[in-house]
Write a protein that holds these residues in place. Structure first.
Motif, short mmCIF file in Angstrom:
data_model
loop_
_atom_site.label_atom_id
_atom_site.label_comp_id
_atom_site.label_asym_id
_atom_site.label_seq_id
_atom_site.Cartn_x
_atom_site.Cartn_y
_atom_site.Cartn_z
N PHE A 105 -45.34 -76.20 -39.33
CA PHE A 105 -44.07 -76.24 -38.61
C PHE A 105 -42.92 -75.93 -39.58
CE2 PHE A 105 -46.30 -78.18 -35.16
CZ PHE A 105 -45.45 -78.35 -34.07
N ALA A 106 -42.97 -76.54 -40.76
CA ALA A 106 -41.90 -76.31 -41.75
C ALA A 106 -41.87 -74.85 -42.20
CB ALA A 106 -42.10 -77.24 -42.95
N GLU A 107 -43.03 -74.26 -42.43
CA GLU A 107 -43.09 -72.85 -42.81
C GLU A 107 -42.47 -71.97 -41.73
OE1 GLU A 107 -47.28 -73.25 -45.36
OE2 GLU A 107 -47.25 -72.20 -43.42
N ASP A 108 -42.73 -72.31 -40.47
CA ASP A 108 -42.17 -71.51 -39.37
C ASP A 108 -40.64 -71.64 -39.33
OD1 ASP A 108 -44.74 -70.80 -38.76
OD2 ASP A 108 -44.94 -72.14 -37.04
N ALA A 109 -40.13 -72.84 -39.54
CA ALA A 109 -38.67 -73.02 -39.59
C ALA A 109 -38.08 -72.20 -40.73
CB ALA A 109 -38.33 -74.50 -39.76
N GLU A 110 -38.76 -72.17 -41.85
CA GLU A 110 -38.28 -71.39 -43.00
C GLU A 110 -38.31 -69.90 -42.70
OE1 GLU A 110 -39.52 -74.68 -46.39
OE2 GLU A 110 -40.95 -73.13 -45.80
N ALA A 111 -39.31 -69.44 -41.93
CA ALA A 111 -39.36 -68.03 -41.55
C ALA A 111 -38.19 -67.67 -40.65
CB ALA A 111 -40.69 -67.72 -40.84
N VAL A 112 -37.83 -68.57 -39.73
CA VAL A 112 -36.68 -68.33 -38.86
C VAL A 112 -35.40 -68.28 -39.69
CG1 VAL A 112 -35.27 -69.33 -37.01
CG2 VAL A 112 -37.77 -69.36 -36.83
N MET A 113 -35.26 -69.21 -40.64
CA MET A 113 -34.06 -69.21 -41.48
C MET A 113 -33.95 -67.92 -42.28
SD MET A 113 -33.46 -73.13 -42.80
CE MET A 113 -35.08 -73.40 -43.52
N GLU A 114 -35.06 -67.41 -42.76
CA GLU A 114 -35.04 -66.18 -43.55
C GLU A 114 -34.54 -65.01 -42.71
OE1 GLU A 114 -35.11 -63.43 -46.42
OE2 GLU A 114 -35.22 -65.61 -46.65
N VAL A 115 -34.97 -64.91 -41.46
CA VAL A 115 -34.50 -63.84 -40.59
C VAL A 115 -33.00 -63.98 -40.35
CG1 VAL A 115 -34.60 -62.94 -38.23
CG2 VAL A 115 -36.71 -63.39 -39.48
N LEU A 116 -32.53 -65.21 -40.13
CA LEU A 116 -31.10 -65.42 -39.93
C LEU A 116 -30.31 -65.01 -41.17
CD1 LEU A 116 -31.20 -68.85 -38.08
CD2 LEU A 116 -30.33 -66.71 -37.13
N ARG A 117 -30.81 -65.34 -42.34
CA ARG A 117 -30.11 -64.96 -43.56
C ARG A 117 -30.04 -63.44 -43.71
NH1 ARG A 117 -33.42 -69.32 -45.79
NH2 ARG A 117 -32.14 -71.18 -46.02
#
Length: 282
Positions: A105-117
Motif C-alpha cells: 500500500f505504501a509503495e502504491d502511495a509513493e508511486a502516485v506521489m511520484e506521478v504528481l511530482r
C-alpha cells in the motif's frame, strides 16, 4: 510452500462493494493509470481544479477501494485543495499482484506521489484509512517534504490485529499463531516491528493528525493512545458516533479535519502565483 499457499488463501482480498461514484457527488475525475512496483497498474482518479494548490492523496483500507474515500473529496476541493484517490494493488480496478500488504500500500502511495511530482504537484498531504493509514505513516516516515499527514483509524502494530483474526478463526496463539505471524513476516518480506505504525509514527517530520472513531470496534481506541504516546507532537482527534468502516462518518467530520489542516496550508495569495509544470506521461 504449504505455508505460502495457505497464507495466499487465508488473506485473499475479500473486496467490498463500491459505495458511491464521483458523479453522484458532483465530481468529474481525470482517470489515470499509474505504474507502481513490479510494473503493476493502479487505477486513480485525479481532481486537480486548483493549479498550484497542495494535493491530498488518499489511501483506502484493506478490502476497500477508492470510492470509500470519495466522500472526503468535495470538502477537500471546497478548501481550495486538490485530491487524488486510487485503488491499491489487488483492490478495485487496479492490477492484481498475488497478495496485498501494508508495505505494498505504501509503495502504491509513493508511486502516485511520484506521478504528481512529475506533473509539478509536489506539495502533498497524505491521508489514509486503517491499513491505508498504516501505509501513509510508513510512506511519510521516509518522505521528509510532505505538507501534512492525516491518519484515520490506524492500528498501532500488526501483531495484535493478527492475533485477533487468529482468535476469530479458532487458531490457538501458541504454537500456531506464532508460526503464522512469523510466516506472514517472511511472506511479505518485512518484520512487523519495522513497519508497525507505532515504529514509523515518530519518524514523521510533517504535521501529523491522528483521527479515530469512538465507535471503532475493529481497531479499538487504545491503538490511538499508543500512537499518540509514540509521537507526542501529533494532534489527536476522536470522532463520536464514527465506526471503523464508516466513510460517510469520517466525511461528516471533515470540517474538523480541515480546521486542523488550515494553519499548515500556504496562503491563498501564494497559490495564485503557483502553477504546475506541463503534464508528463504517467
Amino acid at each position: 510452500m504449504v505455508l505460502r499457499s495457505w497464507l495466499l488463501r487465508a488473506f485473499r482480498i475479500q473486496a467490498r462493494s463500491w459505495v458511491t461514484e464521483p458523479q453522484a457527488l458532483g465530481l468529474s475525475p481525470e482517470r489515470v493509470r499509474i505504474i507502481s512496483r513490479r510494473r503493476k497498474a493502479l487505477a486513480a482518479s485525479f481532481f486537480l481544479p486548483h493549479p498550484g494548490a497542495p494535493v491530498v492523496v488518499m489511501v483506502h483500507g484493506w478490502g476497500a477501494n477508492s470510492s470509500h474515500l470519495l466522500f472526503m473529496v468535495p470538502r477537500v476541493l471546497a478548501e481550495g485543495l486538490n485530491a487524488v484517490v486510487f485503488d491499491a494493488r489487488c483492490h478495485g480496478l487496479s492490477d492484481d499482484d498475488g497478495f496485498a500488504s501494508l508495505p505494498r500500500f505504501a509503495e502504491d502511495a509513493e508511486a502516485v506521489m511520484e506521478v504528481l511530482r512529475r506533473r509539478g504537484y509536489g506539495d502533498i498531504i497524505l491521508l489514509g484509512h486503517s491499513v491505508g493509514a498504516g501505509a501513509v505513516l510508513l510512506a511519510a516516515s521516509r518522505t521528509p517534504d510532505l505538507r501534512a499527514v492525516i491518519s484515520l483509524s490506524a492500528f498501532s502494530h500488526p501483531e495484535p490485529m493478527m492475533n485477533g483474526w487468529l482468535a476469530e478463526q479458532g487458531i490457538p496463539r501458541r504454537p500456531w499463531g506464532v508460526v503464522i505471524n512469523r510466516g506472514v513476516e517472511w511472506f511479505i518480506g518485512h518484520r512487523f516491528d519495522d513497519i508497525a505504525p507505532r515504529t514509523t509514527v515518530d519518524r514523521i517530520q510533517a504535521p501529523l493528525l491522528l483521527v479515530h472513531g469512538e465507535d471503532d470496534d475493529v481497531v479499538p481506541l487504545h491503538h490511538l493512545q499508543i500512537l499518540a504516546g509514540a509521537n507526542p507532537r501529533a494532534t489527536v482527534l476522536t470522532l463520536p458516533g464514527v465506526g471503523h468502516n464508516d466513510p460517510e462518518g469520517f466525511a461528516r467530520h471533515a470540517g474538523q479535519i480541515m480546521d486542523w489542516l488550515r494553519p499548515y496550508l500556504p496562503s491563498r495569495s501564494h497559490l495564485k502565483d503557483a502553477h504546475p509544470r506541463a503534464t508528463g506521461t504517467v
